[in-house]
Motif scaffolding. Structure first.
Motif, PDB file in Angstrom:
ATOM      1  N   MET B   1       0.842  -1.200   0.000  1.00 24.93           N
ATOM      2  CA  MET B   1       0.000   0.000   0.000  1.00 24.93           C
ATOM      3  C   MET B   1       0.872   1.243   0.000  1.00 24.93           C
ATOM      4  SD  MET B   1      -3.093  -0.699   2.572  1.00 24.93           S
ATOM      5  CE  MET B   1      -3.756  -2.353   2.645  1.00 24.93           C
ATOM      6  N   LYS B  27       4.175   0.575  -3.119  1.00 18.99           N
ATOM      7  CA  LYS B  27       4.105  -0.862  -2.846  1.00 18.99           C
ATOM      8  C   LYS B  27       5.381  -1.536  -3.364  1.00 18.99           C
ATOM      9  CE  LYS B  27       0.556  -4.318  -4.039  1.00 18.99           C
ATOM     10  NZ  LYS B  27       1.026  -5.529  -3.839  1.00 18.99           N
ATOM     11  N   ASP B  62      -2.788   4.293   1.423  1.00 17.00           N
ATOM     12  CA  ASP B  62      -3.686   3.697   0.442  1.00 17.00           C
ATOM     13  C   ASP B  62      -4.843   4.645   0.123  1.00 17.00           C
ATOM     14  OD1 ASP B  62      -4.217   1.634  -1.263  1.00 17.00           O
ATOM     15  OD2 ASP B  62      -5.644   0.714   0.104  1.00 17.00           O
ATOM     16  N   ARG B  77      -4.049  -1.715   7.990  1.00 13.56           N
ATOM     17  CA  ARG B  77      -3.280  -1.165   6.873  1.00 13.56           C
ATOM     18  C   ARG B  77      -1.809  -0.981   7.171  1.00 13.56           C
ATOM     19  NH1 ARG B  77      -6.960   2.802   3.487  1.00 13.56           N
ATOM     20  NH2 ARG B  77      -8.940   1.779   3.873  1.00 13.56           N
ATOM     21  N   THR B 159       1.536  -2.203   4.916  1.00 15.91           N
ATOM     22  CA  THR B 159       2.631  -1.274   5.157  1.00 15.91           C
ATOM     23  C   THR B 159       3.295  -1.602   6.485  1.00 15.91           C
ATOM     24  OG1 THR B 159       1.471   0.450   3.955  1.00 15.91           O
ATOM     25  CG2 THR B 159       3.203   1.167   5.425  1.00 15.91           C
TER      26      THR B 159
END
Lengths: 359, 258
Positions: B1, B27, B62, B77, B159
Motif C-alpha cells: 500500500m 508498494k 492507500d 493497513r 505497510t
C-alpha cells in the motif's frame, strides 16, 4: 529420504507438541480446580467444631434439594452462620485481590506491582479508621472503607490524567502521593483516637481479619467483585497487549486509553471491596500472579482464571492457619506476609527463571 | 500500500519537529530513512501510524487520511515493528505473534483457529516456526526481532513501519533481519525503515529518505542521493563511499575519514 517425509514428520510432531501442551495446561487447570474444591471442603469442615465431610456435603445439598436431616442442629448453625461465610469471604477476597494484582501488573508492565499501587488499600484504611473514630457501626465502617478506597484511586487517576509526563509513570507517582496522604491521615486519626477501645479497633482492622465476617458481608463484597471480575475475565486476551506498551498496542488496533480505564476501574473495585470487609491483606495480589506465571506461563488467557482459583485457594488456606493453629487468631495481614515474604525473596533471587522454557 | 505524506508539519511545545515533509513510498519499496538522533524520524513514524495527534498536512495510506481511520482500520493497513528489547513478560513466541491478530477480534474475543493459522504462516515466513513454544526471553535478540516482524505480518497490513530494526543486534543478526525486510518488500509490502547505518541503505533499500531538522534533504535511490556530501550534511562526519566488486555485484560501503 524423500524431502516431503521430513516436513510431514515435523508437522506431525508439531501438532502433537501442541496437543500435549494444551493437555498439560488443561490438566494443570483441572488439578488447580480440584485443589480449590478440596481446600474449600476442608476449610468448611475443620475448625474448633469439626464437621464430618459427609455431613458437610449433605448439608450443602440440602440447600438445593430435599434431604432427610442426619446431622446435628449445631453443625448446621456452625456451618451456615459462621464457617461458610468466612470461608466464602476468604475465597472471594483471595480471588479478587489476585485478579486485581495480575491486572495492575499487566497494565503497569511491571510484575512487582501490587493491588494497592494506586492507593485503594490506604484509602480504605483511612475510611475505616475515620468511621471507627466517629463511633460508627460495622456496616458503616465497611461502606466507608469501600468508598474511600474508590475515592483514593479515582483521585490518583484524575491527577495522573492532568499530568504531562508519561501516563503510567504519572499514575504510579500520583498513586504514591495519594497513598502517603491517606496513610498520614490514618496516622492522624490514630493519634486522636481514644486509646482504650478505638485505637486497638483501628489497629486490628488495619491488620486484616476475617473473624467477624457474616453472611451479609459476603453479599456486600460479592456484588462489586462480580462487577470487577466479569469484564477483566472477558477481555483477558487484550491484557496481553497492554503489557507491550502504548504505541505497540495502539498500532495493533487497541484503544489503550479506554481499555486502561476499564482495567483501573475493575481492579480498583476488586481491591476496595475486598479490603473493606477484610481489612488490609497484603501480598496476595503480588505473590499469587507470580505463582501462576511459574505454573502456567504469561498468557493472560490462562493467567486470569488461574489467578482467581489460586488466590481463592491460597487465602482460604492462610485463613485456616489463622483460625485453627492458635486460639487467639493471628491477623491475616501478618500471616500473608509471613508466608509471602520468603516466597517473594525466592522469586526475586531467580526462582522465577524456572519458567524459562515452557515447552 | 502506498504511503503519501504531503507538507507534514508538527510542533511540540513551540519546537518545530517536522517542518513540511513530502514523500511517497510505493508498494514493494523498501524506504530507508536516515537522519541523526532528533531529526524527526520517530515523530514522522508516529504520524504515519496515527499515534501522533495534532499535526498539519496530510498523511494518506492507500488513499485515506490516517486521521479519518479508526484504530482497528488503521491496524489493518499499517503495522509497527519496534526495536527488540529485553521483555519483562515472557510470552511464548506463538502468543507474541498471535497478538498481531488482535485487530481482527472483538472486545471479548480470543484468537481462534483462523488467527492461529495466520500466526503460523507469519512464523513460517520468517523461519521461526520451530521456536513457537519457546519464551521470547529465551531466544536471541535477532530472533526476537524476527518475532516482532512476524507479529506485524500476522497483523496482515500492507505497510510496515520499522523503527531501527537492527538496533541492539550483532553484526550477523543485523544482516539476517535486513535480508528478511528486503524479501518482504519484494513480496509487495511497503516497508519504511529507519536506520543509522548508510551501508544498510546501500545494501537493502530501494530508496533513501534523508531527514534533517524536520525537512527532507534528499529523496531517491541510494546510488543517486547517498553520497559523501549527504553523509557530511546528515551526520557532520567526513566519510568516503567506496565500491567493491564482488561475485554478487558491486557493493557500496562507507568508510569514515575523521
Amino acid at each position: 529420504m524423500r524431502p516431503g517425509a521430513g516436513v510431514l514428520r515435523q508437522q506431525m510432531k508439531e501438532t502433537m507438541d501442541e496437543r500435549q501442551k494444551k493437555n498439560n495446561t488443561g490438566l494443570k487447570m483441572a488439578i488447580l480446580a480440584l485443589a480449590f474444591l478440596l481446600i474449600f471442603a476442608v476449610s468448611c469442615t475443620q475448625g474448633r467444631y469439626v464437621i464430618s465431610m459427609e455431613d458437610f456435603w449433605r448439608m450443602l445439598a440440602s440447600r438445593f434439594a430435599e434431604m432427610p436431616q442426619t446431622w446435628p442442629e449445631s453443625a448446621e448453625t456452625v456451618l451456615f452462620s459462621i464457617r461458610l461465610p468466612r470461608v466464602a469471604a476468604a475465597a472471594i477476597i483471595g480471588a479478587a485481590l489476585s485478579l486485581a494484582g495480575v491486572s495492575y501488573q499487566g497494565m503497569f508492565r511491571n510484575p512487582m506491582v501490587s493491588p494497592d499501587i494506586l492507593g485503594a488499600s490506604t484509602g480504605a484504611g483511612f475510611g475505616a479508621a475515620l468511621s471507627i473514630l466517629l463511633g460508627m457501626g460495622y456496616f458503616v465502617i465497611s461502606a466507608a472503607a469501600f468508598a474511600f478506597g474508590l475515592a483514593a484511586v479515582f483521585l490518583a487517576y484524575f491527577i495522573s490524567r492532568l499530568a504531562k509526563t508519561e501516563h503510567t509513570l504519572a499514575m504510579i507517582l500520583s498513586g504514591m502521593m495519594i497513598s502517603s496522604l491517606f496513610s498520614a491521615g490514618t496516622s492522624f486519626v490514630k493519634l486522636v483516637a481514644d486509646t482504650q477501645d478505638q485505637l486497638p479497633a483501628i489497629t486490628y482492622w488495619l491488620m486484616g481479619s476475617l473473624a467477624s465476617i457474616k453472611m451479609q458481608d459476603v453479599g456486600f463484597v460479592l456484588i462489586p467483585v462480580m462487577i470487577g471480575t466479569v469484564p477483566l475475565l472477558a477481555m483477558r486476551w487484550r491484557m496481553n497487549l497492554l503489557t507491550l506498551g502504548e504505541d505497540e498496542a495502539e498500532s495493533m488496533g487497541i484503544n489503550t486509553r479506554s481499555y486502561r480505564a476499564v482495567v483501573v476501574f475493575c481492579a480498583t473495585l476488586l481491591t476496595a471491596a475486598s479490603v473493606s470487609v477484610s481489612g488490609m491483606i497484603g501480598w496476595v495480589g503480588l505473590v499469587i500472579p507470580h505463582f501462576c506465571r511459574m505454573i502456567f506461563g504469561y498468557d493472560y488467557r490462562i493467567l486470569v482464571p488461574s489467578s482467581l482459583l489460586f488466590g481463592a485457594s491460597f487465602l482460604m488456606t492462610v485463613d485456616d492457619i489463622s483460625r485453627i493453629t492458635t486460639t487467639s487468631e493471628i491477623p491475616l495481614g501478618i500471616l500473608t506476609a509471613f508466608v509471602g515474604t520468603p516466597i517473594f525473596v525466592y522469586l526475586l533471587l531467580g526462582g522465577g527463571k524456572r519458567n524459562a522454557d515452557r515447552s | 500500500m502506498p504511503i503519501e505524506v504531503k507538507n507534514l508539519k508538527f510542533s511540540y511545545s513551540g519546537h518545530d519537529v517536522l517542518k513540511g515533509v513530502d514523500f511517497r513510498a510505493e508498494k514493494g519499496e523498501l524506504v530507508s530513512v536516515l537522519g541523526c538522533n532528533g531529526a524527526g524520524k520517530s515523530t514522522l513514524f508516529r504520524c504515519i501510524l496515527g499515534l501522533q495527534q495534532g499535526f498539519r498536512g496530510d498523511v494518506n495510506i492507500d488513499g485515506s487520511d490516517v486521521r479519518t481511520l479508526s484504530r482497528k482500520c488503521l491496524a489493518s493497513r499499517v503495522a509497527y515493528i519496534p526495536q527488540s528489547s529485553e521483555p519483562t513478560f515472557n510470552y511464548t513466541v506463538m502468543d507474541a505473534v498471535l497478538m498481531g491478530t488482535t485487530g481482527t477480534l472483538g472486545m471479548t474475543e480470543s484468537p481462534g483457529k483462523k488467527q492461529i493459522e495466520s500466526a503460523r504462516y507469519a512464523m513460517h515466513e520468517l523461519g521461526i516456526e520451530d521456536k513457537a513454544d519457546r519464551g521470547v526471553a529465551q531466544i536471541s535478540g535477532g530472533e526476537r526481532q524476527l518475532v516482532l516482524i512476524a507479529r506485524a505480518l500476522a497483523q496482515n497490513a500492507g505497510t510496515l513501519i520499522m523503527d531501527e530494526p537492527t538496533a541492539n543486534l550483532d553484526y550477523g543478526n543485523q544482516h539476517h533481519v535486513l535480508k528478511f525486510c528486503r524479501r518482504l518488500a519484494e513480496k509487495g509490502y511497503t516497508v519504511l525503515m529507519s536506520t543509522h547505518n548508510p551501508e544498510h541503505s546501500f545494501r537493502y533499500a530501494n530508496k533513501v529518505l534523508a531527514l534533517k531538522n524536520g525537512r527532507i534533504i534528499a529523496d531517491g535511490t541510494p546510488e543517486k542521493v547517498l553520497d559523501e556530501s549527504l553523509i557530511e550534511k546528515l551526520y557532520g562526519i567526513h566519510a568516503r563511499v567506496t565500491e567493491t566488486v564482488t561475485e554478487i555485484g558491486t557493493i557500496r560501503s562507507c568508510i569514515t575519514m575523521d
